[in-house]
Design a protein around this motif. Sequence first.
Motif, mmCIF file in Angstrom:
data_model
loop_
_atom_site.group_PDB
_atom_site.id
_atom_site.type_symbol
_atom_site.label_atom_id
_atom_site.label_comp_id
_atom_site.label_asym_id
_atom_site.label_seq_id
_atom_site.Cartn_x
_atom_site.Cartn_y
_atom_site.Cartn_z
ATOM 1 N N LEU A 1 4.524 -32.009 34.968
ATOM 2 C CA LEU A 1 4.414 -33.469 34.841
ATOM 3 C C LEU A 1 2.964 -33.874 34.561
ATOM 4 O O LEU A 1 2.711 -34.826 33.813
ATOM 5 N N GLY A 2 2.038 -33.135 35.161
ATOM 6 C CA GLY A 2 0.616 -33.391 34.888
ATOM 7 C C GLY A 2 0.317 -33.163 33.412
ATOM 8 O O GLY A 2 -0.367 -33.963 32.767
ATOM 9 N N ARG A 3 0.867 -32.095 32.863
ATOM 10 C CA ARG A 3 0.641 -31.789 31.447
ATOM 11 C C ARG A 3 1.220 -32.887 30.546
ATOM 12 O O ARG A 3 0.679 -33.207 29.502
ATOM 13 N N ARG A 4 2.308 -33.473 30.991
ATOM 14 C CA ARG A 4 2.944 -34.533 30.191
ATOM 15 C C ARG A 4 2.230 -35.875 30.343
ATOM 16 O O ARG A 4 2.633 -36.879 29.756
ATOM 17 N N GLY A 5 1.191 -35.915 31.165
ATOM 18 C CA GLY A 5 0.369 -37.119 31.251
ATOM 19 C C GLY A 5 0.744 -38.067 32.372
ATOM 20 O O GLY A 5 0.179 -39.152 32.494
ATOM 21 N N TYR A 6 1.714 -37.686 33.208
ATOM 22 C CA TYR A 6 2.065 -38.556 34.336
ATOM 23 C C TYR A 6 0.950 -38.520 35.379
ATOM 24 O O TYR A 6 0.225 -37.530 35.506
ATOM 25 N N ASP A 7 0.858 -39.604 36.124
ATOM 26 C CA ASP A 7 -0.062 -39.672 37.253
ATOM 27 C C ASP A 7 0.738 -39.166 38.463
ATOM 28 O O ASP A 7 1.738 -39.779 38.835
ATOM 29 N N VAL A 8 0.329 -38.025 39.026
ATOM 30 C CA VAL A 8 1.180 -37.374 40.030
ATOM 31 C C VAL A 8 0.471 -37.280 41.380
ATOM 32 O O VAL A 8 -0.658 -36.796 41.472
ATOM 33 N N ASP A 9 1.157 -37.744 42.420
ATOM 34 C CA ASP A 9 0.708 -37.492 43.792
ATOM 35 C C ASP A 9 1.737 -36.599 44.460
ATOM 36 O O ASP A 9 2.917 -36.956 44.564
ATOM 37 N N LEU A 10 1.281 -35.431 44.895
ATOM 38 C CA LEU A 10 2.188 -34.445 45.481
ATOM 39 C C LEU A 10 1.886 -34.352 46.975
ATOM 40 O O LEU A 10 0.747 -34.062 47.368
ATOM 41 N N TYR A 11 2.895 -34.619 47.807
ATOM 42 C CA TYR A 11 2.711 -34.611 49.264
ATOM 43 C C TYR A 11 3.442 -33.428 49.876
ATOM 44 O O TYR A 11 4.627 -33.215 49.598
ATOM 45 N N GLU A 12 2.755 -32.686 50.721
ATOM 46 C CA GLU A 12 3.323 -31.492 51.352
ATOM 47 C C GLU A 12 3.130 -31.587 52.860
ATOM 48 O O GLU A 12 2.042 -31.893 53.327
ATOM 49 N N ARG A 13 4.188 -31.269 53.593
ATOM 50 C CA ARG A 13 4.102 -31.420 55.055
ATOM 51 C C ARG A 13 3.222 -30.339 55.681
ATOM 52 O O ARG A 13 2.635 -30.524 56.730
ATOM 53 N N ARG A 14 3.117 -29.187 55.017
ATOM 54 C CA ARG A 14 2.340 -28.091 55.617
ATOM 55 C C ARG A 14 0.880 -28.177 55.215
ATOM 56 O O ARG A 14 0.504 -28.944 54.337
ATOM 57 N N ALA A 15 0.086 -27.273 55.863
ATOM 58 C CA ALA A 15 -1.320 -27.160 55.491
ATOM 59 C C ALA A 15 -1.419 -26.441 54.143
ATOM 60 O O ALA A 15 -0.449 -25.850 53.662
ATOM 61 N N ASP A 16 -2.595 -26.488 53.575
ATOM 62 C CA ASP A 16 -2.865 -25.810 52.306
ATOM 63 C C ASP A 16 -2.605 -24.311 52.459
ATOM 64 O O ASP A 16 -3.209 -23.669 53.325
ATOM 65 N N PRO A 17 -1.714 -23.723 51.638
ATOM 66 C CA PRO A 17 -1.419 -22.287 51.800
ATOM 67 C C PRO A 17 -2.649 -21.413 51.593
ATOM 68 O O PRO A 17 -2.712 -20.293 52.088
ATOM 69 N N ARG A 18 -3.679 -21.954 50.899
ATOM 70 C CA ARG A 18 -4.894 -21.153 50.676
ATOM 71 C C ARG A 18 -5.680 -20.946 51.954
ATOM 72 O O ARG A 18 -6.584 -20.145 52.017
ATOM 73 N N GLU A 19 -5.333 -21.697 52.990
ATOM 74 C CA GLU A 19 -6.027 -21.496 54.260
ATOM 75 C C GLU A 19 -5.364 -20.415 55.096
ATOM 76 O O GLU A 19 -5.752 -20.168 56.235
ATOM 77 N N GLY A 20 -4.327 -19.800 54.531
ATOM 78 C CA GLY A 20 -3.746 -18.603 55.148
ATOM 79 C C GLY A 20 -2.809 -18.860 56.306
ATOM 80 O O GLY A 20 -2.416 -17.931 56.986
ATOM 81 N N ASN A 21 -2.444 -20.120 56.541
ATOM 82 C CA ASN A 21 -1.553 -20.374 57.681
ATOM 83 C C ASN A 21 -0.206 -20.884 57.204
ATOM 84 O O ASN A 21 0.297 -21.886 57.640
ATOM 85 N N MET A 22 0.361 -20.123 56.259
ATOM 86 C CA MET A 22 1.640 -20.553 55.699
ATOM 87 C C MET A 22 2.753 -20.144 56.654
ATOM 88 O O MET A 22 3.260 -19.033 56.592
ATOM 89 N N VAL A 23 3.077 -21.041 57.558
ATOM 90 C CA VAL A 23 4.102 -20.691 58.548
ATOM 91 C C VAL A 23 5.482 -21.073 58.047
ATOM 92 O O VAL A 23 5.640 -21.995 57.255
ATOM 93 N N GLY A 24 6.474 -20.349 58.536
ATOM 94 C CA GLY A 24 7.850 -20.737 58.267
ATOM 95 C C GLY A 24 8.274 -20.560 56.832
ATOM 96 O O GLY A 24 9.212 -21.183 56.390
ATOM 97 N N GLY A 25 7.603 -19.686 56.067
ATOM 98 C CA GLY A 25 8.017 -19.405 54.694
ATOM 99 C C GLY A 25 9.425 -18.853 54.710
ATOM 100 O O GLY A 25 9.860 -18.245 55.680
ATOM 101 N N ARG A 26 10.150 -19.071 53.617
ATOM 102 C CA ARG A 26 11.552 -18.667 53.589
ATOM 103 C C ARG A 26 11.710 -17.159 53.487
ATOM 104 O O ARG A 26 12.655 -16.594 53.955
ATOM 105 N N SER A 27 10.795 -16.491 52.793
ATOM 106 C CA SER A 27 10.800 -15.026 52.757
ATOM 107 C C SER A 27 9.417 -14.640 52.284
ATOM 108 O O SER A 27 8.744 -15.395 51.597
ATOM 109 N N ILE A 28 8.995 -13.433 52.649
ATOM 110 C CA ILE A 28 7.629 -13.034 52.334
ATOM 111 C C ILE A 28 7.497 -12.682 50.857
ATOM 112 O O ILE A 28 6.520 -12.999 50.210
#
Length: 460
Positions: free
Chosen positions: A21-48
């Motif tokens: 959607l970003g590539r198509r030029g839309y203004d996008v706000d993406l909201y995620e309930r978890r912390a940033d996965p880059r911080e290494g605390n990706m809990v509750g993932g569906r499978s590794i």
Amino acid sequence: MPTKLVLIGSGLAGGLLAAYLGRRGYDVDLYERRADPREGNMVGGRSINLALSTRGIHALEQIGIADEVLKHAIPMRGRMIHPAGAGARTIFAPYDVDPNKHINSIGRAALNTTVIEAAQRYPNVRVHFNHKCIDVDLESATAHLLNPPSPGYGVAGTSSQPLNSSTARPITASGDAVIGVDGAFSAVRQSMQLKIDGFEYDESYLAHGYKELTIPPGPDGSWRMEKEALHIWPRKSFMMIALPNPDGSFTSTLFWEFEGPRSFAATKTDDDVRRFFGEEFPDAVSLMPNLLDDFRNNPTGSLVTIRCAPWFYKDKVALVGDAAHAVVPFYGQGMNAAFEDCVVLDECLAQCPQDRQSAFAEYFQRRKVNADALADLALENFIEMRDKTASRAFRAKKKLDHFLEAVLPEIYLPLYTMVTFTRIPYAKAARRARLQDRIVYASMIAIAALLIGILLKFAG
Ligand SMILES: Cc1cc2nc3c(=O)[nH]c(=O)nc-3n(C[C@H](O)[C@H](O)[C@H](O)COP(=O)(O)OP(=O)(O)OC[C@H]3O[C@@H](n4cnc5c(N)ncnc54)[C@H](O)[C@@H]3O)c2cc1C
């Protein structure tokens, strides 16, 4: 002003959709309930780890990140079947007659990070972590979210703590449309269910749950079983599988009944666990030094199929990925299908740039029938994996499939090949496979009748 889209959920499909959607030029706000996965605390993932195949790769290619993702993938060329019984020899069953065709084992966390970073390359896409959607006002395309109070909290690249709903502050995010990419237990879908008259919803849980366990690397960092295979221990009513990881380990998943005389519920002590694994998976248990800890500490997940309709409301709300169609994981297609949704929604939006409702309707019409077909295929494949892969008749049918595919190229395609190695829509693949099977069985009966006729003639 560009159209503003609010996306809920930056899991696998959410990140990828934001990039499209970003590539198509839309203004996008993406909201995620978890912390940033880059911080290494990706809990509750569906499978590794997950199996990525043609449909998913195509979707990643379209946004230019397939090579980046596949760099970390391990090819799996077939199933390595571990029959029951101590000392039983493993049997390798290739996925396709073409030895170059394989599925890819990839890490969920790394893939999630890659798709989020792909989205963030577009300056018109913003990602907000630690924002949990609790409700959506459909008419005004407004998401109501909870966000913890400290300044800077949840913005990409800053430190994060777990979301605590008692201290979180409410915020609202309005756009021209809200797109729910928030997984099987979607809050966006729940709002649609509550507020749209006649919204169809069906969820069905398997009697089986799943638990992930680890087979660590050997002392030299090497894989302790065949690396380029998806390992299966079929045991009729249950099974275990294992997929390789780049660090030399395997992640294995036990799919087992929740209740019953032999089940997760009945396995209470370490001795119970040792006995069960010793009886059923003797070759694997010797490779699992952390079995008892893993079994005790890792959660037991449930397996759900969700079907709903419609997947959109006017030009205001739409559902993508598991939020629209969660399937059980036995065809290794849930994520691949969710990625395919992103491609199709993007195509529909391109076709009707001024009429989002028609784009949403077209997307729903193209995908719903295929999601339903995949849900059925995935349930059927559980029986195939846990029971039939151990049988000679099944393996003979696979060999016949591969023989026919080789002698009738482009005419005969086994179902697994169509689902995994092509982009033939799932519903069409299922129909075509049924027709092929009917023709093959009818031909076999005709040949058998002919042979009997010839024998009788000579005997007479
Ligand atoms: C054991 C197992 C093995 C699997 N193996 C495979 C496989 O091999 N191949 C394959 O193709 N598929 C596989 N799948 C399926 C695959 O995991 C899913 O289909 C895929 O994750 C769907 O992506 P998604 O983005 O729609 O949902 P998800 O990946 O679940 O992402 C949803 C996101 O939304 C966020 N979210 C949820 N609620 C809210 C909220 N209220 N507010 C804000 N954010 C929210 C979540 O935190 C998450 O980040 C497997 C599934 C399981 C359970």
